[in-house]
Enzyme design. Structure first.
Site, PDB file in Angstrom:
ATOM      1  N   ASN A   1     -10.346   5.135   1.321  1.00 23.26           N
ATOM      2  CA  ASN A   1      -9.493   4.895   0.163  1.00 23.26           C
ATOM      3  C   ASN A   1      -9.755   5.956  -0.901  1.00 23.26           C
ATOM      4  O   ASN A   1     -10.600   6.840  -0.738  1.00 23.26           O
ATOM      5  CB  ASN A   1      -9.754   3.498  -0.425  1.00 23.26           C
ATOM      6  CG  ASN A   1      -8.883   2.428   0.210  1.00 23.26           C
ATOM      7  OD1 ASN A   1      -7.667   2.595   0.337  1.00 23.26           O
ATOM      8  ND2 ASN A   1      -9.492   1.324   0.613  1.00 23.26           N
TER       9      ASN A   1
ATOM     10  N   ASP B   1     -10.354   1.143  -4.450  1.00 24.90           N
ATOM     11  CA  ASP B   1      -9.225   1.220  -3.525  1.00 24.90           C
ATOM     12  C   ASP B   1      -8.445   2.500  -3.809  1.00 24.90           C
ATOM     13  O   ASP B   1      -9.034   3.530  -4.077  1.00 24.90           O
ATOM     14  CB  ASP B   1      -8.370  -0.049  -3.630  1.00 24.90           C
ATOM     15  CG  ASP B   1      -7.647  -0.378  -2.337  1.00 24.90           C
ATOM     16  OD1 ASP B   1      -7.078   0.530  -1.710  1.00 24.90           O
ATOM     17  OD2 ASP B   1      -7.630  -1.557  -1.944  1.00 24.90           O
TER      18      ASP B   1
ATOM     19  N   GLU C   1       0.832  -1.206   0.000  1.00 32.71           N
ATOM     20  CA  GLU C   1       0.000   0.000   0.000  1.00 32.71           C
ATOM     21  C   GLU C   1       0.868   1.258   0.000  1.00 32.71           C
ATOM     22  O   GLU C   1       2.082   1.190   0.168  1.00 32.71           O
ATOM     23  CB  GLU C   1      -0.909   0.033   1.235  1.00 32.71           C
ATOM     24  CG  GLU C   1      -2.338  -0.452   0.990  1.00 32.71           C
ATOM     25  CD  GLU C   1      -3.167   0.536   0.176  1.00 32.71           C
ATOM     26  OE1 GLU C   1      -2.604   1.535  -0.331  1.00 32.71           O
ATOM     27  OE2 GLU C   1      -4.379   0.303   0.035  1.00 32.71           O
TER      28      GLU C   1
END
Length: 294
Positions: free
Chosen positions: A150, A201, A21
């Site tokens: 997100n 996301d 991430e």
């Protein structure tokens, strides 16, 4: 909607992160950075030499930003930290919130130098998190009752912010003050993806205002216009792409992190690249991320 365009890119890093991430890029050093949140690791890749370093962290980091040539910012489950670029030493800057049951997740720096940072429950408990605005050491809560924050990114002129709660799957937009990054109106739905496969996301906005979004669970990078129209889908060889970032001396390459989080043994065997860091393999008109103003 047309079928996803086939993947023509490459694997930048073969390490299978549990939860890759928070990718970022420092053009001054030609270095890509990203996290394995669950593994408590910060990955560093010097693109020119392909030199890879992995830094162990004492916390779960999720967002990286440059402050200046000597300092970097890390958002984590223990707050915001300043990292010394030469030694890796960490100094606590400010708490995001007083909720040890939560951790940081997605975030980006606005053109004003302020950070938007989302928090969430450690097991994605419903409504446990929030999205905050951080200017220096001043932390302001923007949106409450968020489950999985997100998609945080900003239009090139700094006048629009995008975000989502992946548990709801509404891609949102809100007018913001270009000088401060603070909301200047109420959020509205950019695109309702609640009935579509996968979750919205991480996202990044390019120089033309197009929004490049990682579609967790669907194995694609989706491209939206500022009016919310989805104009392209790019297939990637992972089921759970998590976040894109522009990299390279001209910001014309797209890096994508991914994850094997939540997969059983059979799932990981079927998705051999899960958790690896990819490059999409097409030229993009990206932008360098702003520095955090401290």
């Amino acid at each position: 909607m047309t079928e996803p365009l086939p993947f023509s890119g490459s694997i930048l890093c073969q390490v299978n992160s549990e939860l890759g991430e928070g990718p970022s890029y420092d053009p001054a050093t030609d270095t890509a950075w990203w996290f394995d949140i669950k593994g408590r690791k910060l990955h560093e890749l010097k693109l020119g030499s392909a030199t890879k370093t992995v830094h162990a962290l004492p916390f779960m980091g999720s967002v990286f930003a440059v402050i200046d040539a000597k300092r970097q910012l890390i958002a984590s489950d223990q707050g915001l930290f300043v990292r010394r670029a030469d030694t890796g030493a960490l100094d606590h800057l400010v708490a995001i919130e007083d909720k040890p049951e939560c951790r940081s997740n997605d975030g980006r720096v606005h053109q004003s130098g302020a950070l938007w940072i989302g928090t969430m429950g450690r097991s994605a408990e419903k409504g446990a998190g929030a999205i905050y605005h951080v200017a220096g050491t001043t932390v302001t809560k923007l949106f409450s009752h968020v489950s999985i924050p997100n998609g945080i990114c900003f239009s090139p002129d700094g006048a629009t912010a995008y975000f989502t709660d992946s548990a709801v799957n509404h891609f949102m937009r809100v007018a913001v003050d270009p000088a401060t990054g603070l909301p200047a109106g109420a959020p509205e739905i950019l695109s309702d993806e609640s009935g579509s496969p996968g979750d919205i996301d991480g996202a990044v906005c390019d120089a033309d205002g197009l929004i490049w979004n990682a579609r967790w669970g669907a194995g694609t990078i989706d491209v939206y216009r500022p009016d919310g129209a989805k104009i392209r889908r790019h297939a990637v060889p992972v089921v759970q792409p998590s976040c894109p970032a522009f990299i390279g001396a001209k910001a014309d390459r797209l890096l994508i992190t991914s994850a094997w989080q939540g997969m059983d043994e059979a799932g990981r065997a079927a998705d051999i690249h899960a958790g690896r860091t990819l490059e999409l393999g097409i030229a993009v008109r990206g932008r360098f991320e702003p520095a955090f103003r401290l």
